[in-house]
Motif scaffolding. Structure first.
Motif, PDB file in Angstrom:
ATOM      1  N   VAL A  76      -5.869 -17.459  28.419  1.00 34.69           N
ATOM      2  CA  VAL A  76      -5.774 -18.544  27.812  1.00 34.69           C
ATOM      3  C   VAL A  76      -6.306 -18.869  26.668  1.00 34.69           C
ATOM      4  O   VAL A  76      -6.414 -18.910  25.933  1.00 34.69           O
ATOM      5  CB  VAL A  76      -4.846 -19.696  28.844  1.00 34.69           C
ATOM      6  N   THR A 103      -6.031 -26.774  29.294  1.00 29.86           N
ATOM      7  CA  THR A 103      -6.111 -25.466  30.124  1.00 29.86           C
ATOM      8  C   THR A 103      -7.976 -25.108  30.647  1.00 29.86           C
ATOM      9  O   THR A 103      -7.857 -25.291  32.098  1.00 29.86           O
ATOM     10  CB  THR A 103      -5.696 -23.850  29.332  1.00 29.86           C
ATOM     11  N   SER A 134      -9.097 -25.328  33.981  1.00 28.09           N
ATOM     12  CA  SER A 134      -9.848 -24.456  35.640  1.00 28.09           C
ATOM     13  C   SER A 134     -10.517 -24.758  35.434  1.00 28.09           C
ATOM     14  O   SER A 134     -11.358 -23.992  37.011  1.00 28.09           O
ATOM     15  CB  SER A 134     -10.209 -23.006  34.413  1.00 28.09           C
ATOM     16  N   PHE A 136      -5.951 -18.866  33.510  1.00 31.90           N
ATOM     17  CA  PHE A 136      -6.999 -20.114  33.080  1.00 31.90           C
ATOM     18  C   PHE A 136      -7.115 -19.479  31.596  1.00 31.90           C
ATOM     19  O   PHE A 136      -7.828 -20.059  30.292  1.00 31.90           O
ATOM     20  CB  PHE A 136      -7.333 -21.005  33.653  1.00 31.90           C
TER      21      PHE A 136
END
Length: 484
Positions: free
Chosen positions: A178, A315, A319, A175
């Motif tokens: 990204v 994301t 997260s 996570f």
């Protein structure tokens, strides 16, 4: 369950063992801890909240992030000093209990638990709203209602947290990877536009946009100050690295390195990213409720980039919710081990996971599904303010505990930490004063004021609960540490 023994003295073993007797498995390595620390500073507050901040304060939001970031560094170094004195999974709740008092530890543990439950609701709500980017048909009607995604995300993250702490660490690693990759990519694209002039924004892009559109403080210094609440909300969760102490493979080495990355994380991901975005797209083009990263790509004429950034924002929200699932179970177990919560929260699975506490917290996070069902358009705003005030309480306890620990260490009553906070105690006092100013500003802001109404009610509930607990079991109300 093994037998429970009561240890009323901190004998220093925790300082060496980093959570000896807590029963957790040390499944988090240096790579994962570093990414948890990095990812903790990058969330919905930046990807979504910055849009509202830019519309309120213009380019001066950059200065707000920089000053608040400095305060966050002081807080994290104060936490680091405590962690190297005695690294335990209970973290600041345990330190508040030791240096301020049993009631302070009780309030801190339950408030931080509530913070992550509320934040989990906030983030799963944000994630569900981001899904609208792909689920709307040509007429703008949703193919799936928002609450469906809230339910799916909550259940999937809950199940992932029940497998192993290593899986949690891996999820957070990717996570965070990204998010980091996306922001660095955004900075490089903006740098390319500024130097090479490509894309639709190439002709007008210039660093002069930081002051040419009404000045650096286009709406006055007062408006900039009023953004500090959302700025501090963006930084909430940086302290999560302290909760990982009991499950870190080498806390004495890994945690200081992770904490020392705070300045460059804030410099790059907040200050640097906003400088680049606002140098390419005028601040007047951003609107509240719309990610400035998505809006910037759309203004540049890079529609594919906007879709990618929307995935990154999704994301980031997942997260944060994943972190909430992780931390709530640990905080409930720490409270139970100290006699400040139901005993069944002490139970661990064979993999060393706090099953009961995590399940209880996830069940409450399902309230977010109901909120998304009843109020899909306002769900995010309903919980942000309370998350901010409850999260800042943890920071206050970190600073107060560090001040009291340092005073005892200077008198020779406790061993000195191997990772002293620079400039303390003055930096800690400055950070406390800054947090106090933010709380006052929240009282002035009509939208944020509701959280200050809720805080006394929550304090009253905790006060009554603590008195009942103490009357029933005086020796178990936070005066003794139970080892399992």
């Amino acid at each position: 369950m093994t037998s429970v023994q009561v240890d009323t003295q901190h004998d220093g073993k925790d300082a060496e063992g980093g959570g000896e007797g807590e029963g957790y498995q040390r499944g988090l390595g240096a790579r994962q801890i570093q990414m948890i620390a990095i990812g903790g500073a990058i969330g919905t507050g930046l990807f979504l909240g910055a849009g509202k901040g830019i519309s309120k304060a213009g380019p001066s939001l950059i200065l707000a992030y920089a000053i608040a970031g400095l305060v966050i560094f002081f807080i994290m170094r104060a936490l680091g000093e405590l962690l190297m004195y005695r690294p335990v999974s209970g973290s600041f709740s345990e330190y508040a209990r030791e240096f301020v008092g049993p009631f302070a530890g009780f309030v801190t543990g339950w408030t931080y638990w509530l913070f992550w439950v509320v934040t989990g609701i906030t983030e799963v709500t944000a994630a569900s709203s981001y899904m609208q980017y792909w689920t709307k048909d040509a007429s703008g009607v949703l193919d799936q209602p928002q609450w469906v995604f809230a339910l799916i995300f909550t259940v999937v993250l809950f199940l992932a947290n029940l497998i192993s702490v290593k899986l949690f660490g891996e999820l957070e690693f990717w996570f965070s990877m990204v998010k980091v990759t996306a922001i660095i990519g955004m900075i490089l694209i903006c740098a390319g536009i500024l130097t090479l002039g490509f894309s639709d924004a190439g002709d007008s892009a210039s660093v002069t946009l930081l002051w040419s559109e009404g000045g650096f403080f286009p709406k006055g210094v007062g408006s900039t100050l009023m953004t500090l609440q959302m700025v501090m909300f963006a930084f909430l969760a940086v302290e999560l690295v302290g909760v990982t102490a009991g499950e870190s493979k080498d806390p004495k080495t890994v945690l200081p390195k992770a904490i020392n990355t705070v300045p460059w994380r804030i410099a790059v991901f907040y200050v640097g990213a906003l400088i680049m975005i606002l140098s390419v797209v005028p601040w007047t083009h951003f609107q509240p409720g719309i990610s400035p990263f998505v809006a910037a790509f759309e203004k540049m004429g890079l529609s594919a980039g906007a879709a990618i950034v929307n995935f990154v924002v999704l994301t980031a929200a997942l997260s944060s919710c994943n972190s909430g699932m992780y931390s709530t179970g640990r905080m409930l177990r720490d409270l139970a081990l100290n006699g400040q919560g139901p005993k069944f929260f002490t139970k661990l699975t064979k993999n060393g996971l706090p099953l009961v506490g995590t399940s209880f917290s996830a069940a409450l996070m399902l309230v977010g599904v109901w909120i998304n069902y009843e109020y899909p358009g306002k769900a995010f705003d309903y919980v942000v303010s309370f998350a901010t005030i409850s999260g800042m309480w943890a920071w206050i306890m970190i600073l107060v505990s560090q001040l009291r620990y340092r005073a005892k260490a200077d008198r020779g009553e406790l061993p000195e930490s191997t990772f002293k906070a620079p400039g303390a105690p003055w930096t800690s006092w400055f950070a406390l004063a800054f947090i106090g100013m933010v709380i006052v500003l929240m009282g002035i802001d009509e939208d944020a004021r509701v959280s200050l109404y809720c805080a006394p009610l929550w304090a009253a509930v905790l006060g009554v609960a603590y008195l009942v607990l103490k009357s029933r079991n005086p020796q178990g109300a936070g005066f003794a540490r139970k080892r399992v």
